[in-house]
Design a protein around this motif. Structure first.
Motif, PDB file in Angstrom:
ATOM      1  N   THR A 229      98.317 -82.935  26.949  1.00 58.81           N
ATOM      2  CA  THR A 229      97.609 -81.674  26.661  1.00 58.81           C
ATOM      3  C   THR A 229      96.107 -81.768  26.913  1.00 58.81           C
TER       4      THR A 229
ATOM      5  N   HIS B 176     101.062 -74.820  32.058  1.00 57.13           N
ATOM      6  CA  HIS B 176     101.939 -74.854  30.902  1.00 57.13           C
ATOM      7  C   HIS B 176     103.324 -75.278  31.376  1.00 57.13           C
TER       8      HIS B 176
ATOM      9  N   VAL C   4      90.460 -79.161  27.103  1.00 53.72           N
ATOM     10  CA  VAL C   4      91.789 -78.803  26.603  1.00 53.72           C
ATOM     11  C   VAL C   4      92.048 -77.298  26.697  1.00 53.72           C
TER      12      VAL C   4
ATOM     13  N   ARG D  98      96.878 -82.317  35.180  1.00 55.75           N
ATOM     14  CA  ARG D  98      95.719 -82.213  34.283  1.00 55.75           C
ATOM     15  C   ARG D  98      94.750 -83.369  34.506  1.00 55.75           C
TER      16      ARG D  98
HETATM   17  P1  DAT Z   1     100.820 -78.114  25.781  1.00 54.37           P
HETATM   18  O1  DAT Z   1     100.192 -77.001  26.566  1.00 54.37           O
HETATM   19  O2  DAT Z   1     100.526 -79.459  26.370  1.00 54.37           O
HETATM   20  O3  DAT Z   1     102.288 -77.890  25.510  1.00 54.37           O
HETATM   21  P2  DAT Z   1     100.365 -77.299  23.020  1.00 54.37           P
HETATM   22  O4  DAT Z   1     101.642 -76.535  23.123  1.00 54.37           O
HETATM   23  O5  DAT Z   1     100.211 -78.226  21.857  1.00 54.37           O
HETATM   24  O6  DAT Z   1     100.082 -78.131  24.356  1.00 54.37           O
HETATM   25  O7  DAT Z   1      99.146 -76.281  22.953  1.00 54.37           O
HETATM   26  C1  DAT Z   1      99.140 -75.123  23.763  1.00 54.37           C
HETATM   27  C2  DAT Z   1      97.773 -74.969  24.337  1.00 54.37           C
HETATM   28  O8  DAT Z   1      96.839 -74.749  23.300  1.00 54.37           O
HETATM   29  C3  DAT Z   1      97.263 -76.204  25.085  1.00 54.37           C
HETATM   30  O9  DAT Z   1      97.679 -76.230  26.428  1.00 54.37           O
HETATM   31  C4  DAT Z   1      95.786 -76.037  24.962  1.00 54.37           C
HETATM   32  C5  DAT Z   1      95.610 -75.402  23.604  1.00 54.37           C
HETATM   33  N1  DAT Z   1      95.362 -76.416  22.566  1.00 54.37           N
HETATM   34  C6  DAT Z   1      96.272 -77.257  22.023  1.00 54.37           C
HETATM   35  N2  DAT Z   1      95.713 -78.072  21.129  1.00 54.37           N
HETATM   36  C7  DAT Z   1      94.398 -77.742  21.107  1.00 54.37           C
HETATM   37  C8  DAT Z   1      93.267 -78.213  20.392  1.00 54.37           C
HETATM   38  N3  DAT Z   1      93.372 -79.204  19.505  1.00 54.37           N
HETATM   39  N4  DAT Z   1      92.071 -77.642  20.630  1.00 54.37           N
HETATM   40  C9  DAT Z   1      91.935 -76.650  21.532  1.00 54.37           C
HETATM   41  N5  DAT Z   1      92.971 -76.151  22.244  1.00 54.37           N
HETATM   42  C10 DAT Z   1      94.179 -76.685  22.037  1.00 54.37           C
END
Ligand code: DAT
Ligand code: MG
Length: 149
Positions: free
Chosen positions: A91, A115, A109, A102
Motif C-alpha cells: 500500500t 487498486h 500512500v 507502486r
Molecule cells: P490497498 O489499496 O493496498 O488495498 P487499503 O485497502 O488498506 O490499501 O487502503 C485503501 C487506500 O487508502 C490505499 O490505497 C491508500 C489509502 N490509505 C490506506 N492506508 C492509509 C494511511 N495510513 N494513510 C493514508 N492513506 C491510506
C-alpha cells in the motif's frame, strides 16, 4: 480460476500510466475480461471504500478517488488476486519493492496509482460495484495452454 477488480486511480490516468499497468498484467498472463473509464460518484466511492469509513484518511481518499476519471478492469487467471496484489506492491509506495507498480511509479500512500481486490470475498463484493454481469466477457485465448498448465 479467479477474477479480481483492478483500478487505475485518478493519478495513474492523469499521468498516462494506464498502458504500463495493463502491459504488466497482460505480460504476466492474466486475461482481461472487463474494462471501462468511470468518473466515480461519491456514493459509489463510499460503497467501494466502506471498510475504511471513520479512518483519518477516509475523506481525503474519497476526494482523491472522485477527483478525476479512473479505469476499472476485471482480470482473470489462476491466483489472479494474489498475483495482482504482488504486481502492485504494498500500500505505501515508499515501502513497495522496485519492480512493482507502486515501487516503480509512486511515492505517497494517497497517490498510489492502482487498486486491486485484497481477497476473494472483496473481489466478489467489488466487481459488481463497477460491472454488470453482461459487461464481463468470457473469451477463449489461443495462448492459454502456454500460460495455464
Ligand atoms: P490497498 O489499496 O493496498 O488495498 P487499503 O485497502 O488498506 O490499501 O487502503 C485503501 C487506500 O487508502 C490505499 O490505497 C491508500 C489509502 N490509505 C490506506 N492506508 C492509509 C494511511 N495510513 N494513510 C493514508 N492513506 C491510506
Ligand atoms: Mg484495499
Amino acid at each position: 480460476m479467479e477474477r479480481t477488480l483492478v483500478m487505475v486511480k485518478p493519478d495513474g490516468v492523469q499521468r498516462g500510466l494506464v498502458g504500463p499497468v495493463i502491459s504488466r498484467l497482460e505480460a504476466r498472463g492474466l486475461k482481461l475480461v472487463g474494462l471501462k473509464l468511470v468518473r466515480i460518484s461519491r456514493e459509489l466511492a463510499s460503497r467501494h471504500y466502506a471498510v475504511h469509513q471513520g479512518k483519518p484518511f477516509y475523506e481525503p481518499l474519497l476526494a482523491y478517488i472522485t477527483s478525476s476519471p479512473v479505469v476499472v478492469m476485471v482480470w482473470e487467471g489462476s491466483h489472479a488476486i494474489a498475483v495482482v496484489r504482488n504486481t502492485m506492491g504494498v500500500t505505501r509506495p515508499d515501502e513497495a519493492a522496485p519492480g512493482t507498480i507502486r515501487g516503480d511509479y509512486a511515492l505517497d500512500v494517497g497517490r498510489n496509482i492502482v487498486h486491486g481486490s485484497d481477497g476473494s470475498e472483496t473481489a466478489t463484493f467489488e466487481i459488481p460495484l463497477f460491472f454488470r454481469e453482461d459487461e464481463l466477457i468470457a473469451w477463449d485465448r489461443s495462448v492459454d495452454p502456454w500460460i495455464l498448465e
